[in-house]
Design a protein around this motif. Structure first.
Motif, mmCIF file in Angstrom:
data_model
loop_
_atom_site.group_PDB
_atom_site.id
_atom_site.type_symbol
_atom_site.label_atom_id
_atom_site.label_comp_id
_atom_site.label_asym_id
_atom_site.label_seq_id
_atom_site.Cartn_x
_atom_site.Cartn_y
_atom_site.Cartn_z
ATOM 1 N N LYS A 112 0.869 -1.175 0.000
ATOM 2 C CA LYS A 112 0.000 0.000 0.000
ATOM 3 C C LYS A 112 0.904 1.223 0.000
ATOM 4 O O LYS A 112 1.722 1.385 0.906
ATOM 5 C CB LYS A 112 -0.902 -0.008 1.237
ATOM 6 C CG LYS A 112 -1.753 1.232 1.410
ATOM 7 C CD LYS A 112 -2.507 1.157 2.719
ATOM 8 C CE LYS A 112 -3.125 2.487 3.085
ATOM 9 N NZ LYS A 112 -3.730 2.459 4.429
ATOM 10 N N ALA A 113 0.791 2.013 -1.041
ATOM 11 C CA ALA A 113 1.669 3.164 -1.229
ATOM 12 C C ALA A 113 3.142 2.741 -1.167
ATOM 13 O O ALA A 113 3.982 3.445 -0.614
ATOM 14 C CB ALA A 113 1.369 4.244 -0.191
ATOM 15 N N GLY A 114 3.412 1.546 -1.719
ATOM 16 C CA GLY A 114 4.777 1.048 -1.778
ATOM 17 C C GLY A 114 5.268 0.364 -0.525
ATOM 18 O O GLY A 114 6.364 -0.209 -0.519
ATOM 19 N N LYS A 115 4.472 0.383 0.542
ATOM 20 C CA LYS A 115 4.885 -0.225 1.802
ATOM 21 C C LYS A 115 4.216 -1.593 1.955
ATOM 22 O O LYS A 115 3.023 -1.730 1.699
ATOM 23 C CB LYS A 115 4.512 0.670 2.984
ATOM 24 C CG LYS A 115 5.215 2.020 2.952
ATOM 25 C CD LYS A 115 4.822 2.862 4.153
ATOM 26 C CE LYS A 115 5.521 4.217 4.124
ATOM 27 N NZ LYS A 115 5.123 5.059 5.286
ATOM 28 N N PRO A 116 4.985 -2.612 2.385
ATOM 29 C CA PRO A 116 4.406 -3.962 2.506
ATOM 30 C C PRO A 116 3.385 -4.050 3.629
ATOM 31 O O PRO A 116 3.538 -3.432 4.686
ATOM 32 C CB PRO A 116 5.623 -4.842 2.802
ATOM 33 C CG PRO A 116 6.640 -3.911 3.386
ATOM 34 C CD PRO A 116 6.413 -2.576 2.741
ATOM 35 N N ILE A 117 2.329 -4.816 3.377
ATOM 36 C CA ILE A 117 1.301 -5.111 4.376
ATOM 37 C C ILE A 117 1.391 -6.596 4.699
ATOM 38 O O ILE A 117 1.269 -7.442 3.805
ATOM 39 C CB ILE A 117 -0.111 -4.789 3.844
ATOM 40 C CG1 ILE A 117 -0.207 -3.333 3.393
ATOM 41 C CG2 ILE A 117 -1.162 -5.108 4.902
ATOM 42 C CD1 ILE A 117 -0.085 -2.322 4.508
ATOM 43 N N GLU A 118 1.617 -6.928 5.955
ATOM 44 C CA GLU A 118 1.752 -8.324 6.366
ATOM 45 C C GLU A 118 0.370 -8.930 6.616
ATOM 46 O O GLU A 118 -0.363 -8.474 7.487
ATOM 47 C CB GLU A 118 2.609 -8.433 7.634
ATOM 48 C CG GLU A 118 4.053 -7.983 7.453
ATOM 49 C CD GLU A 118 4.803 -8.844 6.450
ATOM 50 O OE1 GLU A 118 4.522 -10.064 6.386
ATOM 51 O OE2 GLU A 118 5.662 -8.307 5.729
ATOM 52 N N LEU A 119 0.028 -9.945 5.809
ATOM 53 C CA LEU A 119 -1.254 -10.633 5.951
ATOM 54 C C LEU A 119 -1.021 -12.113 6.198
ATOM 55 O O LEU A 119 -0.017 -12.680 5.750
ATOM 56 C CB LEU A 119 -2.093 -10.470 4.679
ATOM 57 C CG LEU A 119 -2.446 -9.056 4.224
ATOM 58 C CD1 LEU A 119 -3.280 -9.111 2.948
ATOM 59 C CD2 LEU A 119 -3.199 -8.299 5.313
ATOM 60 N N THR A 120 -1.965 -12.746 6.888
ATOM 61 C CA THR A 120 -1.930 -14.195 7.000
ATOM 62 C C THR A 120 -2.321 -14.786 5.640
ATOM 63 O O THR A 120 -2.912 -14.084 4.794
ATOM 64 C CB THR A 120 -2.909 -14.704 8.063
ATOM 65 O OG1 THR A 120 -4.253 -14.452 7.614
ATOM 66 C CG2 THR A 120 -2.677 -14.012 9.406
ATOM 67 N N PRO A 121 -2.020 -16.052 5.382
ATOM 68 C CA PRO A 121 -2.399 -16.644 4.088
ATOM 69 C C PRO A 121 -3.884 -16.518 3.776
ATOM 70 O O PRO A 121 -4.263 -16.227 2.636
ATOM 71 C CB PRO A 121 -1.969 -18.104 4.248
ATOM 72 C CG PRO A 121 -0.804 -18.053 5.173
ATOM 73 C CD PRO A 121 -1.174 -16.970 6.165
#
Length: 242
Positions: free
Chosen positions: A150-159
């Motif tokens: 999001k806006a170049g920044k990683p978003i950590e999500l579960t599978p």
């Protein structure tokens, strides 16, 4: 996947010899190729060989706890995992899905039901024919790398959070009921899984993605129906968030 889709290879990670043998013989009747592991370290060694299409993972493995095995499998590969568990509480099932399980089945279970779950998970694992990259404004979902930015920044999500977001983002402006999302994302039905699972995953996605979870930009509630994905922009109008 390395194994043939016509004769998928299943790794049974189970320390009880009777259960392991019964499951192996049953699956072989349906044409599956079957390997076996009896402890946690052995499961990781077998899974790393690239021979298998899916792992049946018992949580009570000796040598290395089944949850640790699941976390390591998820860290190193996208190999589908169905967890075999004796824990039937809803929050525990949600936690297993968040840890990366593709599905779970509560003991004692019927072997025909297990085989049906295997088929459902393998169907979901078939390659996506469309482009793996989905872009909506500054939100990018890459299905090939399982990464979200999001806006170049990683978003950590579960599978499972990733699977839900990818499905919704790939079908913008379409409204899906919770039951439909259970079917498409979890490969399940409300007979097997509480639709509240979907509600909880939507809530968690909003907390991670949205600047204002109560006034979401992307994932919107259609009251009395379900959810839809629509990019309303950073200053999108208020939307019910339940």
């Amino acid at each position: 996947m390395s194994a043939s889709r016509q004769n998928p290879a299943i790794l049974i990670a189970e320390d009880d010899p009777g259960s392991r043998t019964a499951t192996r013989l049953f699956l072989q009747r349906f044409g599956y190729r079957v390997g076996e592991a009896t402890d946690g370290p052995g499961t990781l060694r077998e899974a790393s060989l690239g021979r298998y299409d899916l792992v049946l993972l018992d949580l009570g493995l000796p040598g290395l706890d089944g949850e640790d095995v699941l976390l390591r499998l998820r860290r190193d590969s996208a190999l589908p995992v169905i967890v075999l568990t004796g824990r039937s509480e809803e929050q525990e099932r949600i936690r297993l899905l968040d840890l990366g399980a593709d599905d779970y089945i509560v003991k004692p279970f019927s072997l025909p039901e297990l085989e049906a779950r295997i088929r459902a998970v393998l169907r979901r694992g078939q390659p996506q024919p469309a482009s793996g990259r989905i872009e909506h404004g500054d939100l990018v979902v890459d299905r090939h790398t399982h990464r979200v930015t999001k806006a170049g920044k990683p978003i950590e999500l579960t599978p499972k959070e990733f699977d839900l977001l990818a499905f919704l983002a790939a079908n913008p402006d379409q409204v899906f009921t919770r039951e439909e999302l259970l079917e498409h994302v979890w490969g399940s039905t409300q007979d097997w899984q509480d639709p509240a699972t979907v509600t909880e995953h939507v809530r968690r996605l909003r907390l991670k993605l949205e600047d204002s979870p109560a006034n979401p930009r992307w994932i919107h509630t259609v009251r009395g129906v379900g959810y839809r994905f629509a990019d309303l922009g950073p200053q999108g109008p208020a939307s019910p968030s339940s």
